[in-house]
Design a protein around this motif. Structure first.
Motif, mmCIF file in Angstrom:
data_model
loop_
_atom_site.group_PDB
_atom_site.id
_atom_site.type_symbol
_atom_site.label_atom_id
_atom_site.label_comp_id
_atom_site.label_asym_id
_atom_site.label_seq_id
_atom_site.Cartn_x
_atom_site.Cartn_y
_atom_site.Cartn_z
ATOM 1 N N GLN A 1 0.833 -1.210 0.000
ATOM 2 C CA GLN A 1 0.000 0.000 0.000
ATOM 3 C C GLN A 1 0.869 1.261 0.000
ATOM 4 O OE1 GLN A 1 -2.627 -0.552 3.346
ATOM 5 N NE2 GLN A 1 -4.167 -1.624 2.107
ATOM 6 N N GLU A 2 1.989 1.205 0.708
ATOM 7 C CA GLU A 2 2.924 2.343 0.676
ATOM 8 C C GLU A 2 3.472 2.538 -0.734
ATOM 9 O OE1 GLU A 2 6.022 2.243 3.599
ATOM 10 O OE2 GLU A 2 4.688 1.476 5.144
ATOM 11 N N CYS A 3 3.815 1.429 -1.382
ATOM 12 C CA CYS A 3 4.289 1.510 -2.776
ATOM 13 C C CYS A 3 3.211 2.097 -3.677
ATOM 14 C CB CYS A 3 4.674 0.116 -3.278
ATOM 15 S SG CYS A 3 6.067 -0.634 -2.422
ATOM 16 N N GLN A 4 1.996 1.661 -3.446
ATOM 17 C CA GLN A 4 0.873 2.148 -4.243
ATOM 18 C C GLN A 4 0.702 3.649 -4.079
ATOM 19 O OE1 GLN A 4 -2.710 -0.167 -3.705
ATOM 20 N NE2 GLN A 4 -4.032 1.571 -4.252
ATOM 21 N N GLN A 5 0.832 4.129 -2.866
ATOM 22 C CA GLN A 5 0.698 5.572 -2.603
ATOM 23 C C GLN A 5 1.794 6.372 -3.304
ATOM 24 O OE1 GLN A 5 0.680 5.852 1.643
ATOM 25 N NE2 GLN A 5 -1.420 5.102 1.858
ATOM 26 N N LEU A 6 3.027 5.843 -3.318
ATOM 27 C CA LEU A 6 4.133 6.541 -3.979
ATOM 28 C C LEU A 6 3.911 6.614 -5.486
ATOM 29 C CD1 LEU A 6 7.161 5.075 -1.986
ATOM 30 C CD2 LEU A 6 6.365 7.448 -1.970
ATOM 31 N N TRP A 7 3.478 5.504 -6.076
ATOM 32 C CA TRP A 7 3.201 5.528 -7.520
ATOM 33 C C TRP A 7 2.045 6.482 -7.826
ATOM 34 C CZ3 TRP A 7 6.629 4.354 -10.765
ATOM 35 C CH2 TRP A 7 7.507 3.290 -10.573
ATOM 36 N N GLN A 8 1.058 6.522 -6.938
ATOM 37 C CA GLN A 8 -0.076 7.418 -7.154
ATOM 38 C C GLN A 8 0.356 8.882 -7.089
ATOM 39 O OE1 GLN A 8 -3.411 6.372 -7.941
ATOM 40 N NE2 GLN A 8 -3.231 8.510 -8.593
ATOM 41 N N LYS A 9 1.268 9.199 -6.170
ATOM 42 C CA LYS A 9 1.793 10.572 -6.073
ATOM 43 C C LYS A 9 2.572 10.946 -7.331
ATOM 44 C CE LYS A 9 2.089 10.904 -1.039
ATOM 45 N NZ LYS A 9 2.995 11.023 0.133
ATOM 46 N N ALA A 10 3.351 10.002 -7.833
ATOM 47 C CA ALA A 10 4.100 10.255 -9.074
ATOM 48 C C ALA A 10 3.151 10.527 -10.223
ATOM 49 C CB ALA A 10 4.996 9.063 -9.388
ATOM 50 N N ILE A 11 2.095 9.741 -10.320
ATOM 51 C CA ILE A 11 1.112 9.912 -11.401
ATOM 52 C C ILE A 11 0.372 11.232 -11.268
ATOM 53 C CG2 ILE A 11 -1.070 9.001 -12.299
ATOM 54 C CD1 ILE A 11 0.060 6.188 -11.667
ATOM 55 N N SER A 12 -0.004 11.600 -10.035
ATOM 56 C CA SER A 12 -0.759 12.849 -9.831
ATOM 57 C C SER A 12 0.054 14.064 -10.246
ATOM 58 C CB SER A 12 -1.186 12.970 -8.366
ATOM 59 O OG SER A 12 -0.049 13.085 -7.520
ATOM 60 N N ARG A 13 1.387 14.018 -10.062
ATOM 61 C CA ARG A 13 2.243 15.128 -10.503
ATOM 62 C C ARG A 13 2.218 15.241 -12.031
ATOM 63 N NH1 ARG A 13 1.942 14.836 -5.785
ATOM 64 N NH2 ARG A 13 3.328 15.739 -4.210
ATOM 65 N N LEU A 14 2.281 14.119 -12.699
ATOM 66 C CA LEU A 14 2.297 14.132 -14.168
ATOM 67 C C LEU A 14 0.937 14.544 -14.744
ATOM 68 C CD1 LEU A 14 4.298 10.852 -14.891
ATOM 69 C CD2 LEU A 14 5.149 13.201 -14.866
ATOM 70 N N GLU A 15 -0.130 14.246 -14.028
ATOM 71 C CA GLU A 15 -1.471 14.574 -14.522
ATOM 72 C C GLU A 15 -1.745 16.076 -14.511
ATOM 73 O OE1 GLU A 15 -3.979 10.516 -13.455
ATOM 74 O OE2 GLU A 15 -3.899 12.149 -11.993
ATOM 75 N N THR A 16 -0.924 16.851 -13.808
ATOM 76 C CA THR A 16 -1.108 18.307 -13.796
ATOM 77 C C THR A 16 -0.566 18.962 -15.066
ATOM 78 O OG1 THR A 16 1.022 18.692 -12.684
ATOM 79 C CG2 THR A 16 -0.907 18.345 -11.286
ATOM 80 N N ILE A 17 0.169 18.212 -15.876
ATOM 81 C CA ILE A 17 0.773 18.758 -17.103
ATOM 82 C C ILE A 17 -0.204 18.587 -18.253
ATOM 83 C CG2 ILE A 17 2.718 18.566 -18.693
ATOM 84 C CD1 ILE A 17 4.330 17.402 -16.322
ATOM 85 N N SER A 18 -0.593 19.708 -18.879
ATOM 86 C CA SER A 18 -1.595 19.682 -19.946
ATOM 87 C C SER A 18 -0.954 19.522 -21.310
ATOM 88 C CB SER A 18 -2.414 20.977 -19.913
ATOM 89 O OG SER A 18 -1.588 22.087 -20.246
ATOM 90 N N GLN A 19 -1.790 19.395 -22.320
ATOM 91 C CA GLN A 19 -1.311 19.206 -23.694
ATOM 92 C C GLN A 19 -0.518 20.402 -24.199
ATOM 93 O OE1 GLN A 19 -4.721 18.315 -26.098
ATOM 94 N NE2 GLN A 19 -4.906 16.219 -25.348
ATOM 95 N N ASN A 20 -0.829 21.580 -23.680
ATOM 96 C CA ASN A 20 -0.153 22.800 -24.144
ATOM 97 C C ASN A 20 1.208 23.011 -23.506
ATOM 98 O OD1 ASN A 20 -2.395 23.446 -25.743
ATOM 99 N ND2 ASN A 20 -3.414 24.456 -24.027
#
Length: 350
Positions: free
Chosen positions: A231-250
Motif C-alpha cells: 500500500q505504501e508503494c501504491q501511494q508513492l506511484w499514485q503521487k508520481a502519477i498525480s504530478r504528471l497529470e497536472t501537465i496539460s497538452q499545451n
C-alpha cells in the motif's frame, strides 16, 4: 575717444560717478546693456517654449543652447548698476527694461529651473536610448541562447531594461516616447517568461514524479512484501502519477510526460494486483490455520474409524484454502509447510 573708452570700462568706481555727472558718456555701455537685456529676455522666452512644448529631442537641444545664450547675456549685465538705471538714456531711446534686483534674480532663477529640466530631459533620453538598445539585444540574444543559465541571465537583463523604461520621469519627453511602446514590450516579455515559467513548472512536476517513482521502485524491490508495504508503494506511484497529470497538452514536455505516465500507471496496476494477491493469500492462510487448529482440537485423541471421512473432508477443506495462497506472497512459505503436513495427515488417514 580715449576718454569715452575709459569711462565705459566695466568698473563700478569709474562708471558710477560718471553716471551721476555725465551719463551720456556711458551711452555705449547703455546700448550694450540694453542689447544684452533684450537678448536675455528673448532667449529665455524661446528656451521656455522649446523646453515646455517638446516635440522632438532636437527641441531640448535647441532649448539648451538658448538657455546658455540667455545666461551669457545675463552675465554681461552689470549687477553693480542695479538702482542706477540710465534714466536719460531710456527717456531718449525708449528702452523697455528696468534693471532691478527682482527682475535680475527672477531671470536667474528661471534659467536655473530650465537648466534642471534640461538636465533631467537629457538624462531621461539617454536612459531611454540605452534601455531600448539593451532590450532589443536581449530579445535577439534570447532566441540564440541554448543553456537555461544563459536564458535566465538574458531575462534578468531584459527585465532590468523594462524597469528602467517604466521608471522614466513621467514629465520627460523620453517617457512620452516610451509610453506607446511599453505595452508591446511587456507583452513580448510576458510571452517569453510565461513560457519559461510553464517549462520550469513542467520540469518541477516531472522531477517530483521521478523522485516518487524512484522511491516506489526501491521500496517495492525484492518481494514478497506485506499488504501495508504494498500500500505504501501504491501511494508513492499514485503521487508520481498525480504530478504528471497536472501537465496539460499545451505544456512543454507533454510527450515525455505521457510516456512516463503510461509506465507509472502500469507499475501502479502491478502493485495493486500484488497487494490484492497478498491480501487474499494472507486471508486464505489464516482461514486454513483456523481450520487446522479446529481439526487438531476435534481429533486431539486420535481419529476413530467412523470419523475418517469427516477428518479427511476437513483436511481437504484446509488444503483447498492453503492452495489459494499464491507464490510471491509472504504467506506462501508457511502455506507450503502446512500443505505438506496436511497431505501427510491425509495419507495417514487413508
Amino acid at each position: 575717444m580715449g576718454l569715452i573708452s575709459l569711462v565705459n570700462l566695466p568698473y563700478p568706481m569709474i562708471r558710477r560717478p560718471v553716471s551721476k555727472v555725465a551719463p551720456l558718456l556711458l551711452l555705449p555701455s547703455y546700448i550694450e546693456m540694453d542689447h544684452h537685456y533684450r537678448e536675455a529676455i528673448a532667449h529665455v522666452e524661446q528656451a521656455d517654449q522649446l523646453i515646455h512644448h517638446v516635440s522632438s529631442f532636437e527641441d531640448i537641444k535647441l532649448g539648451e543652447k538658448k538657455v546658455k545664450l540667455a545666461q551669457e547675456n545675463l552675465d554681461k549685465l552689470p549687477v553693480w548698476f542695479i538702482g542706477y538705471e540710465p534714466q536719460r538714456y531710456c527717456q531718449m531711446f525708449s528702452c523697455s527694461w528696468q534693471f532691478t534686483i527682482d527682475e535680475f534674480e527672477a531671470a536667474r532663477k528661471k534659467i536655473g529651473r530650465m537648466e534642471a529640466i534640461i538636465f533631467q530631459q537629457r538624462n531621461a533620453f539617454n536612459t531611454y536610448q540605452q534601455a531600448e538598445e539593451n532590450l532589443q539585444k536581449a530579445k535577439q540574444n534570447y532566441q540564440q541562447a541554448i543553456q537555461p543559465e544563459q536564458k535566465q541571465t538574458i531575462i534578468n537583463s531584459w527585465q532590468q531594461s523594462l524597469d528602467e523604461l517604466q521608471q522614466l520621469p513621467p514629465q520627460t519627453f523620453a517617457a512620452t516616447l516610451v509610453s506607446s511602446k511599453l505595452n508591446s514590450y511587456q507583452r513580448d516579455f510576458q510571452s517569453v517568461t510565461g513560457t519559461i515559467t510553464d517549462q520550469q513548472r513542467t520540469n518541477r512536476m516531472i522531477t517530483a514524479a521521478k523522485s516518487f517513482s524512484s522511491s516506489a521502485t526501491k521500496l517495492c524491490e525484492n518481494p514478497p512484501h506485506s499488504v501495508d508495504k504494498w500500500q505504501e508503494c501504491q501511494q508513492l506511484w499514485q503521487k508520481a502519477i498525480s504530478r504528471l497529470e497536472t501537465i496539460s497538452q499545451n505544456d512543454i514536455g507533454y510527450l515525455e510526460t505521457q510516456a512516463l505516465l503510461a509506465e507509472y500507471e502500469t507499475n501502479l496496476s502491478i502493485v495493486k494486483l500484488n497487494s490484492k494477491v497478498e491480501k487474499q493469500s494472507v486471508a486464505a492462510l489464516e482461514i486454513a490455520k483456523k481450520d487446522i487448529q479446529a481439526i487438531q482440537e476435534q481429533f486431539a485423541d486420535g481419529v476413530e474409524a467412523d470419523q475418517r471421512k469427516l477428518f479427511i473432508s476437513k483436511i481437504q477443506t484446509a488444503m483447498e484454502q492453503l492452495k489459494k495462497v499464491k507464490t510471491g506472497t509472504t504467506a506462501y512459505e508457511e502455506a507450503q509447510k502446512l500443505l505438506k503436513l496436511a497431505q501427510t495427515k491425509m495419507q495417514e488417514a487413508t
